[in-house]
Design a protein around this motif. Structure first.
Motif, PDB file in Angstrom:
ATOM      1  N   ALA A 195       0.818  -1.218   0.000  1.00 22.82           N
ATOM      2  CA  ALA A 195       0.000   0.000   0.000  1.00 22.82           C
ATOM      3  C   ALA A 195       0.848   1.263   0.000  1.00 22.82           C
ATOM      4  O   ALA A 195       0.454   2.291  -0.568  1.00 22.82           O
ATOM      5  CB  ALA A 195      -0.931  -0.012   1.212  1.00 22.82           C
ATOM      6  N   ASP A 196       2.013   1.211   0.618  1.00 21.29           N
ATOM      7  CA  ASP A 196       2.875   2.391   0.707  1.00 21.29           C
ATOM      8  C   ASP A 196       4.047   2.334  -0.274  1.00 21.29           C
ATOM      9  O   ASP A 196       5.007   3.112  -0.144  1.00 21.29           O
ATOM     10  CB  ASP A 196       3.417   2.534   2.128  1.00 21.29           C
ATOM     11  N   ALA A 197       4.000   1.435  -1.231  1.00 23.32           N
ATOM     12  CA  ALA A 197       5.093   1.300  -2.198  1.00 23.32           C
ATOM     13  C   ALA A 197       5.234   2.575  -3.033  1.00 23.32           C
ATOM     14  O   ALA A 197       4.241   3.220  -3.386  1.00 23.32           O
ATOM     15  CB  ALA A 197       4.846   0.105  -3.109  1.00 23.32           C
ATOM     16  N   LYS A 198       6.485   2.918  -3.339  1.00 22.54           N
ATOM     17  CA  LYS A 198       6.781   4.106  -4.140  1.00 22.54           C
ATOM     18  C   LYS A 198       7.737   3.725  -5.263  1.00 22.54           C
ATOM     19  O   LYS A 198       8.955   3.915  -5.165  1.00 22.54           O
ATOM     20  CB  LYS A 198       7.383   5.200  -3.261  1.00 22.54           C
ATOM     21  N   PRO A 199       7.183   3.168  -6.346  1.00 24.25           N
ATOM     22  CA  PRO A 199       8.043   2.765  -7.468  1.00 24.25           C
ATOM     23  C   PRO A 199       8.742   3.963  -8.100  1.00 24.25           C
ATOM     24  O   PRO A 199       8.266   5.099  -8.037  1.00 24.25           O
ATOM     25  CB  PRO A 199       7.054   2.125  -8.454  1.00 24.25           C
ATOM     26  N   LEU A 200       9.872   3.694  -8.707  1.00 18.22           N
ATOM     27  CA  LEU A 200      10.635   4.698  -9.430  1.00 18.22           C
ATOM     28  C   LEU A 200      10.296   4.641 -10.916  1.00 18.22           C
ATOM     29  O   LEU A 200       9.483   3.823 -11.341  1.00 18.22           O
ATOM     30  CB  LEU A 200      12.128   4.463  -9.196  1.00 18.22           C
ATOM     31  N   ARG A 201      10.933   5.470 -11.690  1.00 21.99           N
ATOM     32  CA  ARG A 201      10.598   5.562 -13.114  1.00 21.99           C
ATOM     33  C   ARG A 201      10.722   4.222 -13.838  1.00 21.99           C
ATOM     34  O   ARG A 201       9.831   3.839 -14.613  1.00 21.99           O
ATOM     35  CB  ARG A 201      11.516   6.587 -13.784  1.00 21.99           C
ATOM     36  N   ASP A 202      11.809   3.487 -13.571  1.00 22.11           N
ATOM     37  CA  ASP A 202      12.086   2.278 -14.337  1.00 22.11           C
ATOM     38  C   ASP A 202      11.597   0.987 -13.684  1.00 22.11           C
ATOM     39  O   ASP A 202      11.743  -0.086 -14.276  1.00 22.11           O
ATOM     40  CB  ASP A 202      13.596   2.153 -14.590  1.00 22.11           C
ATOM     41  N   ASN A 203      11.048   1.062 -12.465  1.00 22.21           N
ATOM     42  CA  ASN A 203      10.605  -0.178 -11.822  1.00 22.21           C
ATOM     43  C   ASN A 203       9.136  -0.136 -11.399  1.00 22.21           C
ATOM     44  O   ASN A 203       8.736  -0.804 -10.437  1.00 22.21           O
ATOM     45  CB  ASN A 203      11.503  -0.536 -10.637  1.00 22.21           C
ATOM     46  N   ALA A 204       8.344   0.634 -12.142  1.00 20.49           N
ATOM     47  CA  ALA A 204       6.919   0.718 -11.825  1.00 20.49           C
ATOM     48  C   ALA A 204       6.204  -0.617 -12.004  1.00 20.49           C
ATOM     49  O   ALA A 204       5.081  -0.803 -11.526  1.00 20.49           O
ATOM     50  CB  ALA A 204       6.257   1.789 -12.699  1.00 20.49           C
ATOM     51  N   PHE A 205       6.856  -1.557 -12.673  1.00 18.31           N
ATOM     52  CA  PHE A 205       6.280  -2.889 -12.876  1.00 18.31           C
ATOM     53  C   PHE A 205       6.366  -3.765 -11.626  1.00 18.31           C
ATOM     54  O   PHE A 205       5.700  -4.796 -11.538  1.00 18.31           O
ATOM     55  CB  PHE A 205       7.009  -3.604 -14.020  1.00 18.31           C
ATOM     56  N   LYS A 206       7.195  -3.387 -10.662  1.00 16.96           N
ATOM     57  CA  LYS A 206       7.475  -4.281  -9.539  1.00 16.96           C
ATOM     58  C   LYS A 206       6.259  -4.614  -8.663  1.00 16.96           C
ATOM     59  O   LYS A 206       6.089  -5.771  -8.275  1.00 16.96           O
ATOM     60  CB  LYS A 206       8.612  -3.724  -8.682  1.00 16.96           C
ATOM     61  N   PRO A 207       5.395  -3.660  -8.300  1.00 17.20           N
ATOM     62  CA  PRO A 207       4.260  -4.047  -7.456  1.00 17.20           C
ATOM     63  C   PRO A 207       3.373  -5.105  -8.102  1.00 17.20           C
ATOM     64  O   PRO A 207       2.983  -6.084  -7.439  1.00 17.20           O
ATOM     65  CB  PRO A 207       3.506  -2.717  -7.264  1.00 17.20           C
ATOM     66  N   ASP A 208       3.087  -4.955  -9.374  1.00 24.25           N
ATOM     67  CA  ASP A 208       2.249  -5.952 -10.052  1.00 24.25           C
ATOM     68  C   ASP A 208       2.983  -7.283 -10.181  1.00 24.25           C
ATOM     69  O   ASP A 208       2.393  -8.351  -9.967  1.00 24.25           O
ATOM     70  CB  ASP A 208       1.835  -5.446 -11.435  1.00 24.25           C
ATOM     71  N   LEU A 209       4.264  -7.227 -10.506  1.00 25.39           N
ATOM     72  CA  LEU A 209       5.051  -8.449 -10.625  1.00 25.39           C
ATOM     73  C   LEU A 209       5.126  -9.174  -9.283  1.00 25.39           C
ATOM     74  O   LEU A 209       4.973 -10.414  -9.220  1.00 25.39           O
ATOM     75  CB  LEU A 209       6.457  -8.117 -11.116  1.00 25.39           C
ATOM     76  N   LEU A 210       5.324  -8.430  -8.218  1.00 23.22           N
ATOM     77  CA  LEU A 210       5.400  -9.038  -6.895  1.00 23.22           C
ATOM     78  C   LEU A 210       4.057  -9.636  -6.492  1.00 23.22           C
ATOM     79  O   LEU A 210       3.994 -10.736  -5.923  1.00 23.22           O
ATOM     80  CB  LEU A 210       5.837  -7.986  -5.866  1.00 23.22           C
TER      81      LEU A 210
END
Length: 328
Positions: free
Chosen positions: A297-312
């Motif tokens: 809920a508090d994740a703050k993706p960066l420009r190049d890793n915005a895919f990480k929350p969905d991937l995780l």
């Protein structure tokens, strides 16, 4: 490489005596500290060889395992008790590095390895607060595909590189430490620090302290555990995301669960919010998704890793689904 003196310790007490002082470092397998010294990132004035010390794996009275800090990663992954009672740990170790490195690397060295952030290693042209406090963080606006999405700060967005440590965080491991102030223990999840304003400090260890062992508690349902690592190459690559999980399911209900994430934070990330959502509830895909969303809920993706929350999220659903299916 900066000039340094070298000494070989005869036992743990000798290592602590030789290691007294702020500018000393301990040498186990050397798979990380030697690289850091070659790059002039680490500049110890004294290097203490602890190779071969504290290299046993023994049963504890409580039914767990006491793993000496000098145990080689390969030996730990191949140990019968680890493979049968803590398969998540064996799988995590085998997912890391190469066979040659695993044959050399030690448990203590793995725990204390430093980030593989490109900017941390670029001593010639990049700003890095972890390497040079106060200089800035070029990763924040640079190429940050592998960097943190939780627990980061404006000073540092680096991630912890270890696979083994993710499993140890999930298994409620305990770290045994000795130093000038005496022996102490601490929960594994308290060993590594989040960056805050001082990313140059990776752990809470004091100068000269030596990790002597990692203790695994008896955790019967850890026999149903797994580790999954998602990376850009099928081998010898650090995690984009990884998950260590153990699941206790009966009649479709989750009685207990342990989850930790890798590749997303400055330290192995114990997913306590996700565990709280799952514990006592149904072992369903919807519940697994809700758990991931709560943790991120508090994740703050960066420009190049915005895919990480969905991937995780998708990876957690897959791992827990496999464990629940095995239980059924």
């Amino acid at each position: 490489m900066t000039p340094f003196s070298f000494a070989r310790a005869t036992d743990a007490a000798d290592a602590l005596r030789l290691g007294a002082g702020d500018a000393t470092a301990y040498l186990g397998g050397g798979t990380n500290i030697v690289d850091l010294m070659r790059e002039t990132i680490a500049k110890p004035t004294t290097l203490i060889d602890v190779t071969g010390l504290l290299a046993d794996i023994v049963e504890t009275e409580g039914g767990g395992l006491m793993i000496g800090a000098a145990v080689r990663n390969t030996a730990l992954a191949e140990h019968r008790a680890v493979r049968s009672r803590y398969p998540v740990l064996a799988r995590a170790i085998l997912a890391g590095a190469s066979p040659q490195i695993r044959n050399m690397a030690t448990v203590g060295g793995n725990v204390l390895q430093r980030t593989r952030c490109t900017y941390f290693y670029d001593t010639a042209g990049s700003r890095c607060n972890k390497r040079a406090p106060g200089s800035g963080c070029d990763a924040a606006e640079g190429f940050n595909r592998i960097h943190a999405i939780v627990g980061a700060s404006s000073a540092c967005v680096a991630t912890h590189p270890s696979d083994m440590c993710v499993a140890l965080a999930a298994l409620d491991a305990t770290v045994h430490v000795d130093g000038a102030g005496g022996a102490r223990t601490l929960p594994f999840t308290d060993l590594h620090r989040l960056p805050g304003d001082h990313p140059e400090f990776d752990t809470v260890l004091e100068a000269g302290e030596l990790i002597t062992a990692i203790e695994l508690p008896a955790l019967p349902f850890a026999t149903r555990s797994s580790y999954r690592k998602v990376r850009d190459r099928s081998s010898y690559a650090f995690a984009l995301v990884s998950i260590a999980a153990a699941l206790d399911v009966a009649d479709g209900q989750i009685r207990d669960v342990r989850i930790a994430f890798g590749g997303v934070a400055h330290k192995p990330w114990r997913a306590l919010k996700a565990e709280a959502v799952l514990r006592g509830g149904p072992a369903t895909e919807a519940a697994f998704r809700d758990a991931a969303l709560a943790e991120l809920a508090d994740a703050k993706p960066l420009r190049d890793n915005a895919f990480k929350p969905d991937l995780l999220t998708r990876t957690l659903i897959a791992v827990l689904g496999d464990l629940a299916g095995a239980a059924a």
